[in-house]
Design an enzyme around this catalytic site. Structure first.
Site, PDB file in Angstrom:
ATOM      1  N   GLU A   1      -7.680  -3.195  -1.284  1.00 23.88           N
ATOM      2  CA  GLU A   1      -6.789  -4.328  -1.010  1.00 23.88           C
ATOM      3  C   GLU A   1      -6.877  -4.739   0.453  1.00 23.88           C
ATOM      4  OE1 GLU A   1      -2.900  -4.061  -3.068  1.00 23.88           O
ATOM      5  OE2 GLU A   1      -2.041  -4.906  -1.238  1.00 23.88           O
TER       6      GLU A   1
ATOM      7  N   ASP B   1      -4.667  -7.176   2.990  1.00 25.12           N
ATOM      8  CA  ASP B   1      -3.357  -7.849   2.972  1.00 25.12           C
ATOM      9  C   ASP B   1      -2.941  -8.586   4.227  1.00 25.12           C
ATOM     10  OD1 ASP B   1      -2.304  -6.780   0.580  1.00 25.12           O
ATOM     11  OD2 ASP B   1      -1.881  -4.894   1.581  1.00 25.12           O
TER      12      ASP B   1
ATOM     13  N   GLU C   1       0.786 -10.023   5.238  1.00 24.70           N
ATOM     14  CA  GLU C   1       2.183 -10.128   4.792  1.00 24.70           C
ATOM     15  C   GLU C   1       3.016 -10.701   5.927  1.00 24.70           C
ATOM     16  OE1 GLU C   1       3.066  -6.801   1.429  1.00 24.70           O
ATOM     17  OE2 GLU C   1       2.982  -6.069   3.489  1.00 24.70           O
TER      18      GLU C   1
END
Ligand SMILES: *[C@@H]1O[C@H](CO)[C@@H](O)[C@H](O)[C@H]1NC(C)=O
Ligand SMILES: *[C@@H]1O[C@H](CO)[C@@H](O)[C@H](O)[C@H]1NC(C)=O
Length: 293
Positions: A106, A108, A110
């Site tokens: 993953e 990411d 955020e």
């Protein structure tokens, strides 16, 4: 006859140029539906300008999100986002790549909201082979709620780079030689979502979402994907080595990009797992590749 030779010549030219690296293309706005589909709470996604601009809405009933239609092994993925304005405390807007299999990979972005006038935090993370715990947090050098900014990921065999408006804010080099897993053999899909995370997002969960301010709205455009599309089960990418994003100049940051990255780190870093000797008393192997440490 002459025209036959000419056609052959053109064909050969085409073959040669097709095999060579195309220069990086400037992302153009494309309709949402070309690359993406909503994932849940379809009624919380609003469409504008023929679908080339959308909004995700979060209220006390639900958030929402979308995902790419295809899955990709390597590429360049970018999105322009205007984050939830005003009081966004407790909300999280995410833009990420994620594999579908158990050995989870993953990448990411955020965005952790805040009370009106207080700064957002951009948290990034990288999971490889199921292992995450690689958080970095920065403040941004602009107000991400005032206008659109481009957030992108470059992912090839050599590195994963996180960009904000073409400025690298993080790089995760392939450190296979140091025993660190690197995502290379399973495709990822691209996701984005807006949800309530007031148990941890803002000042560690101290600031709660003020539902009287709902709906919270994040806006998106330029749904750009330039990756090697592969089936979910694929183990390698067909075009390996042939696309602009895996050519030599994208195998490492250049001097200018390293300087920009250093600027971001020195001025805007809040947290970096690489320098957190409490949580990781032993320096994580990939951090040794980090030129600033
Ligand atoms: C959700 O918000 C609406 C509109 O403000 C309100 O009428 C409703 O009572 C709220 N529901 C809950 C479960 O808080
Ligand atoms: C929110 O604002 C406070 C006070 O300025 C700050 O400490 C915090 O880092 C900001 N961001 C988040 C997501 O908590």
């Amino acid at each position: 006859m002459a025209s036959k030779i000419w056609t052959l010549f053109l064909g050969v030219l085409f073959l040669i140029s097709g095999a060579m690296a195309a220069p990086p293309r400037k992302p153009v706005d494309v309709p949402f539906g070309r690359n993406y589909v909503p994932t849940w709470a379809f009624d919380h996604i609003k469409y504008f300008n023929g679908g080339s601009e959308i909004q995700l809405h979060l209220d006390n009933y639900t958030g929402t999100g979308f995902q790419s239609k295809g899955s990709y092994l390597f590429g360049h993925f970018s999105m322009q986002i205007k984050l939830v304005p005003g009081d966004s405390a407790g909300t999280v807007t995410a833009f990420y790549l994620s594999s579908q299999n158990s050995e989870h990979d993953e990448i990411d972005f955020e965005f952790l909201g805040n009370r009106t006038g207080q700064p957002y935090i951009l948290q990034t993370n990288v999971f490889t082979g199921g292992k995450g715990d690689r958080e970095q947090r920065i403040y941004l050098w602009f107000d991400p709620t005032k206008g659109y900014h481009a957030y992108s990921v470059l992912w090839n065999m050599y590195q994963i780079v996180f960009f904000v408006d073409d400025i690298p804010i993080r790089v995760f080099k392939n450190c296979k030689d140091l025993g660190v897993r690197f995502p290379f053999n399973q495709p990822m899909k691209i996701y984005s979502s807006l949800w309530n995370a007031d148990d941890w997002a803002t000042r560690g969960g101290l600031e709660k979402t003020d539902w009287s301010k709902a709906p919270f709205i994040a806006s998106y455009k330029s749904f750009h994907i330039d990756g090697c599309e592969a089936s979910v089960e694929a183990k390698y990418c067909d075009t390996q080595g042939k696309r602009w994003w895996d050519q030599k100049e994208f195998q490492d940051l250049d001097g200018y990009q390293w300087r920009r990255l250093r600027w971001v780190r020195s001025k805007y870093t809040i947290y970096n797992y690489c320098t957190d000797r409490v949580r990781s008393p032993v320096l994580p192997a990939e951090c040794k590749r980090d030129r600033d440490i």
